[in-house]
Design a protein around this motif. Structure first.
Motif, PDB file in Angstrom:
ATOM      1  N   ASP A  29       0.797  -1.228   0.000  1.00 35.67           N
ATOM      2  CA  ASP A  29       0.000   0.000   0.000  1.00 35.67           C
ATOM      3  C   ASP A  29       0.833   1.284   0.000  1.00 35.67           C
ATOM      4  N   ASN A  30       1.995   1.260  -0.601  1.00 33.84           N
ATOM      5  CA  ASN A  30       2.840   2.448  -0.705  1.00 33.84           C
ATOM      6  C   ASN A  30       3.250   2.676  -2.148  1.00 33.84           C
ATOM      7  N   GLU A  31       2.278   2.760  -3.040  1.00 32.14           N
ATOM      8  CA  GLU A  31       2.601   2.878  -4.461  1.00 32.14           C
ATOM      9  C   GLU A  31       2.719   4.309  -4.966  1.00 32.14           C
ATOM     10  N   GLU A  32       2.499   5.302  -4.102  1.00 32.91           N
ATOM     11  CA  GLU A  32       2.535   6.699  -4.548  1.00 32.91           C
ATOM     12  C   GLU A  32       3.878   7.067  -5.174  1.00 32.91           C
ATOM     13  N   ALA A  33       4.984   6.626  -4.607  1.00 33.23           N
ATOM     14  CA  ALA A  33       6.305   6.954  -5.147  1.00 33.23           C
ATOM     15  C   ALA A  33       6.491   6.360  -6.547  1.00 33.23           C
ATOM     16  N   VAL A  34       5.925   5.194  -6.790  1.00 30.68           N
ATOM     17  CA  VAL A  34       6.003   4.587  -8.126  1.00 30.68           C
ATOM     18  C   VAL A  34       5.201   5.414  -9.118  1.00 30.68           C
ATOM     19  N   ALA A  35       4.008   5.840  -8.724  1.00 31.58           N
ATOM     20  CA  ALA A  35       3.181   6.677  -9.594  1.00 31.58           C
ATOM     21  C   ALA A  35       3.900   7.975  -9.928  1.00 31.58           C
ATOM     22  N   GLU A  36       4.548   8.585  -8.936  1.00 31.71           N
ATOM     23  CA  GLU A  36       5.282   9.830  -9.167  1.00 31.71           C
ATOM     24  C   GLU A  36       6.453   9.609 -10.113  1.00 31.71           C
ATOM     25  N   TYR A  37       7.188   8.512  -9.918  1.00 30.28           N
ATOM     26  CA  TYR A  37       8.318   8.201 -10.793  1.00 30.28           C
ATOM     27  C   TYR A  37       7.840   8.002 -12.232  1.00 30.28           C
ATOM     28  N   LEU A  38       6.795   7.214 -12.405  1.00 33.84           N
ATOM     29  CA  LEU A  38       6.294   6.940 -13.751  1.00 33.84           C
ATOM     30  C   LEU A  38       5.712   8.189 -14.408  1.00 33.84           C
ATOM     31  N   ALA A  39       5.068   9.058 -13.631  1.00 33.63           N
ATOM     32  CA  ALA A  39       4.540  10.306 -14.186  1.00 33.63           C
ATOM     33  C   ALA A  39       5.683  11.165 -14.723  1.00 33.63           C
ATOM     34  N   ALA A  40       6.773  11.258 -13.972  1.00 31.22           N
ATOM     35  CA  ALA A  40       7.939  12.027 -14.424  1.00 31.22           C
ATOM     36  C   ALA A  40       8.573  11.380 -15.650  1.00 31.22           C
ATOM     37  N   PHE A  41       8.627  10.068 -15.668  1.00 31.79           N
ATOM     38  CA  PHE A  41       9.185   9.337 -16.802  1.00 31.79           C
ATOM     39  C   PHE A  41       8.365   9.605 -18.068  1.00 31.79           C
ATOM     40  N   LEU A  42       7.049   9.471 -17.956  1.00 28.57           N
ATOM     41  CA  LEU A  42       6.177   9.705 -19.106  1.00 28.57           C
ATOM     42  C   LEU A  42       6.273  11.142 -19.591  1.00 28.57           C
ATOM     43  N   ASP A  43       6.401  12.086 -18.657  1.00 30.18           N
ATOM     44  CA  ASP A  43       6.491  13.496 -19.010  1.00 30.18           C
ATOM     45  C   ASP A  43       7.708  13.770 -19.902  1.00 30.18           C
ATOM     46  N   LYS A  44       8.803  13.048 -19.678  1.00 32.24           N
ATOM     47  CA  LYS A  44      10.002  13.223 -20.519  1.00 32.24           C
ATOM     48  C   LYS A  44       9.714  12.890 -21.980  1.00 32.24           C
ATOM     49  N   TYR A  45       8.702  12.077 -22.217  1.00 30.08           N
ATOM     50  CA  TYR A  45       8.327  11.680 -23.575  1.00 30.08           C
ATOM     51  C   TYR A  45       7.084  12.430 -24.064  1.00 30.08           C
ATOM     52  N   GLN A  99      -4.752  10.273  -6.107  1.00 31.46           N
ATOM     53  CA  GLN A  99      -4.486   9.789  -4.752  1.00 31.46           C
ATOM     54  C   GLN A  99      -5.804   9.453  -4.078  1.00 31.46           C
ATOM     55  N   TYR A 100      -5.864   8.292  -3.413  1.00 31.30           N
ATOM     56  CA  TYR A 100      -7.111   7.891  -2.768  1.00 31.30           C
ATOM     57  C   TYR A 100      -6.939   7.522  -1.312  1.00 31.30           C
ATOM     58  N   ALA A 101      -5.725   7.566  -0.796  1.00 35.83           N
ATOM     59  CA  ALA A 101      -5.433   7.341   0.619  1.00 35.83           C
ATOM     60  C   ALA A 101      -3.989   7.781   0.837  1.00 35.83           C
ATOM     61  N   PRO A 102      -3.567   7.969   2.082  1.00 39.25           N
ATOM     62  CA  PRO A 102      -2.169   8.335   2.308  1.00 39.25           C
ATOM     63  C   PRO A 102      -1.214   7.305   1.687  1.00 39.25           C
ATOM     64  N   HIS A 103      -0.281   7.781   0.876  1.00 39.81           N
ATOM     65  CA  HIS A 103       0.737   6.961   0.205  1.00 39.81           C
ATOM     66  C   HIS A 103       0.167   6.026  -0.866  1.00 39.81           C
ATOM     67  N   ARG A 104      -1.112   6.168  -1.182  1.00 37.48           N
ATOM     68  CA  ARG A 104      -1.758   5.305  -2.166  1.00 37.48           C
ATOM     69  C   ARG A 104      -2.228   6.146  -3.336  1.00 37.48           C
ATOM     70  N   ALA A 105      -1.857   5.731  -4.537  1.00 38.57           N
ATOM     71  CA  ALA A 105      -2.227   6.512  -5.717  1.00 38.57           C
ATOM     72  C   ALA A 105      -2.230   5.634  -6.956  1.00 38.57           C
ATOM     73  N   ASN A 106      -3.079   5.994  -7.881  1.00 36.60           N
ATOM     74  CA  ASN A 106      -3.091   5.390  -9.209  1.00 36.60           C
ATOM     75  C   ASN A 106      -2.532   6.399 -10.196  1.00 36.60           C
ATOM     76  N   LEU A 107      -2.009   5.909 -11.291  1.00 35.67           N
ATOM     77  CA  LEU A 107      -1.530   6.768 -12.358  1.00 35.67           C
ATOM     78  C   LEU A 107      -2.379   6.503 -13.589  1.00 35.67           C
ATOM     79  N   VAL A 108      -2.923   7.578 -14.167  1.00 39.83           N
ATOM     80  CA  VAL A 108      -3.741   7.468 -15.365  1.00 39.83           C
ATOM     81  C   VAL A 108      -3.042   8.258 -16.464  1.00 39.83           C
ATOM     82  N   ALA A 109      -2.794   7.610 -17.586  1.00 37.22           N
ATOM     83  CA  ALA A 109      -2.159   8.275 -18.729  1.00 37.22           C
ATOM     84  C   ALA A 109      -2.898   7.876 -19.994  1.00 37.22           C
TER      85      ALA A 109
END
Length: 84
Positions: free
Chosen positions: A21-37, A45-55
């Motif tokens: 239940d600590n996927e927020e850092a992964v979502a942030e990393y992937l968002a930055a990665f996708l932004d480079k492209y 975000q739906y709970a502390p440290h919990r987030a989905n990434l939608v692209a």
């Protein structure tokens, strides 16, 4: 992406401590990665440290959806090295 960039992406993702239940850092990393492209994404975000990434890439049919886990189960047992 060349082979070394793909390996770095995978190594970076494995190194993120996203246990239970600590996927927020992964979502942030992937968002930055996708932004480079130039790929826009949204972190939902739906709970502390919990987030989905939608692209989204493109529009209209055909539509492909991908859903996957960004967190991992805590590494248990005796390890000779850090599991991350």
């Amino acid at each position: 992406m060349n082979k070394n960039e793909k390996i770095k992406l995978l190594a970076d993702l494995v190194a993120i401590r996203s246990m239970n239940d600590n996927e927020e850092a992964v979502a942030e990393y992937l968002a930055a990665f996708l932004d480079k492209y130039g790929i826009e994404s949204e972190i939902v975000q739906y709970a502390p440290h919990r987030a989905n990434l939608v692209a989204e890439i493109g529009n209209g049919p055909p539509v492909l959806a991908f859903s996957g886990h960004e967190d991992v189960v805590d590494a248990v047992g005796d390890w000779n090295t850090d599991s991350f």
